[in-house]
Design a protein around this motif. Sequence first.
Motif, short mmCIF file in Angstrom:
data_model
loop_
_atom_site.label_atom_id
_atom_site.label_comp_id
_atom_site.label_asym_id
_atom_site.label_seq_id
_atom_site.Cartn_x
_atom_site.Cartn_y
_atom_site.Cartn_z
N UNK A 103 0.79 -1.24 0.00
CA UNK A 103 0.00 0.00 0.00
C UNK A 103 0.83 1.30 0.00
N UNK A 104 1.93 1.34 0.70
CA UNK A 104 2.70 2.60 0.71
C UNK A 104 3.37 2.83 -0.65
N UNK B 259 1.36 -4.17 8.42
CA UNK B 259 1.21 -5.63 8.31
C UNK B 259 0.96 -6.05 6.86
N UNK B 260 1.89 -6.87 6.35
CA UNK B 260 1.74 -7.40 5.00
C UNK B 260 1.70 -8.92 5.11
N UNK B 261 0.61 -9.52 4.70
CA UNK B 261 0.40 -10.97 4.79
C UNK B 261 0.77 -11.48 6.19
N UNK B 262 0.28 -10.79 7.20
CA UNK B 262 0.43 -11.26 8.57
C UNK B 262 1.74 -10.89 9.24
N UNK C 92 6.13 -5.28 8.74
CA UNK C 92 7.34 -4.92 7.98
C UNK C 92 7.50 -3.41 7.97
N UNK C 93 8.74 -2.96 7.82
CA UNK C 93 8.98 -1.53 7.77
C UNK C 93 8.54 -0.99 6.42
N UNK C 94 7.89 0.15 6.44
CA UNK C 94 7.52 0.80 5.18
C UNK C 94 8.69 1.64 4.66
N UNK C 95 9.70 1.83 5.50
CA UNK C 95 10.81 2.71 5.13
C UNK C 95 10.40 4.18 5.14
N UNK D 185 -9.57 8.18 16.76
CA UNK D 185 -8.14 8.46 16.52
C UNK D 185 -7.51 7.20 15.96
N UNK D 186 -6.79 7.34 14.86
CA UNK D 186 -6.16 6.18 14.20
C UNK D 186 -4.65 6.35 14.26
N UNK D 187 -3.95 5.32 14.69
CA UNK D 187 -2.50 5.43 14.89
C UNK D 187 -1.73 5.06 13.61
N UNK D 188 -0.45 5.45 13.52
CA UNK D 188 0.31 5.25 12.27
C UNK D 188 0.45 3.78 11.89
N UNK D 189 0.34 3.48 10.61
CA UNK D 189 0.59 2.12 10.12
C UNK D 189 -0.56 1.17 10.36
#
Length: 396
Positions: A216-217, A345-348, A351-354, A373-377
């Motif tokens: 997604x990113x 979260x990618x396929x469970x 992972x870092x989005x960088x 309120x929605x938190x990052x990631x």
Amino acid sequence: MKAVVLAAGQGTRMRPLSESVPKPMLPVADRPLVAHTVDAAIDAGAEEIVLVIGYEGETVRDYFGPEYRGVSVSYALQDEQAGTADAVNAARDHLEGPFAVLNGDNLYDRAAIDRLFDACPAVCAIEVAEPSNYGVLSTDGSGEGCVTGITEKPDDPPTNLANAGAYAFPAAAREWLDVPASERGEHEITDVVARVIDEYETTPITLERWLDVGRPWELLEANEWKLADLDRRIDGDVSEDATLEGAVVVEDGATVEPGVVIEGPALIREGASVGPNAYVRGATLIEPDAEVGHAVEIKNSVISRGTSVSHLSYVGDSVLGRDVNLGAGTNVANLRHDDADIRFTVKGERVSTGRRKFGVVAGDGVKTGINTSLTPGLKLETGATTRPGETVERDR
Ligand code: TTP
């Protein structure tokens, strides 16, 4: 030369965004992701496009039809996503003569695709800092050189040239597509590339810029790239009391109300409405029939078709799917207090989005209660809901 564009993948790493819209059809600026690949092939002189479709393939076919930009488009159905060589093999009956193969989920610099077609047999590569995460080309090192091999994720990479998923094959490669399954159980195009390299002098074409859009990113990054290429154009209904700065496109049928400030690059598509008193900035895409209402700030985000962010909200570095409704006062955090890269979260797996800044990914039909309120990631699956006043810190 004919160009085979691979667009049959499921896009599992792109979930939940790819659940109802297949990944190749996700929006990147003013067209679907795969249209950027097809455009690059046509600009390079492709005489026919063969689109390999599978998962939700009808939406791809409906978009391009039998002819696109004056070039004939045909379709090959890959029943099961059994790998990239299997995908090209599905298009076998459409091929004669030399042919190009491009990944339908990659953005390429256009000039390089031109050079790829001219140099056939040739393979596109991009210089990367950490080649061991990629398929890596070996070259004989003389001048632009010649490709001598390709190795998947080597421990000791021979060059920093990563395979960028774009190839120009000689006619003979049509007979080499039926390769055995690899260790991960897929029929991989790299095995076909390896044979071409063995039997033909193959030129490496180095790309200036490339993006593999898998997660997604990366869809945000794709929009950052392609929105920056747009020229300012105001065709919609824009209030005199709105301020539009830089490369802003307001399509015919879009509305921008009083008090709105839009800093480009930004694209407001047909049927979308912004304002009154909204602030849109960064590389932002507001898709058809989306609504950004009073006192809402949207930064560097994709707001998909039919989605409403109607009152008193902040959305930054986020992707909202279709028909999402954010309740009044819903706010997205896009930065950690410790400044660490945002994880997703990618396929469970986390992972870092960088990215230092990344907000949320909301699947189609998500609804948040007021003052959420929605938190990052954070990932909100298709149809997920939140209660009024909730702080959501875990995917749901
Ligand atoms: P991938 O990115 O490997 O696969 P994907 O797009 O399905 O995504 P994910 O891994 O998240 O599930 O595919 C690279 C390109 O090849 C992409 O354009 C899709 C295409 N492809 C096919 O057309 N058929 C296939 O069987 C596979 C595996 C990929």
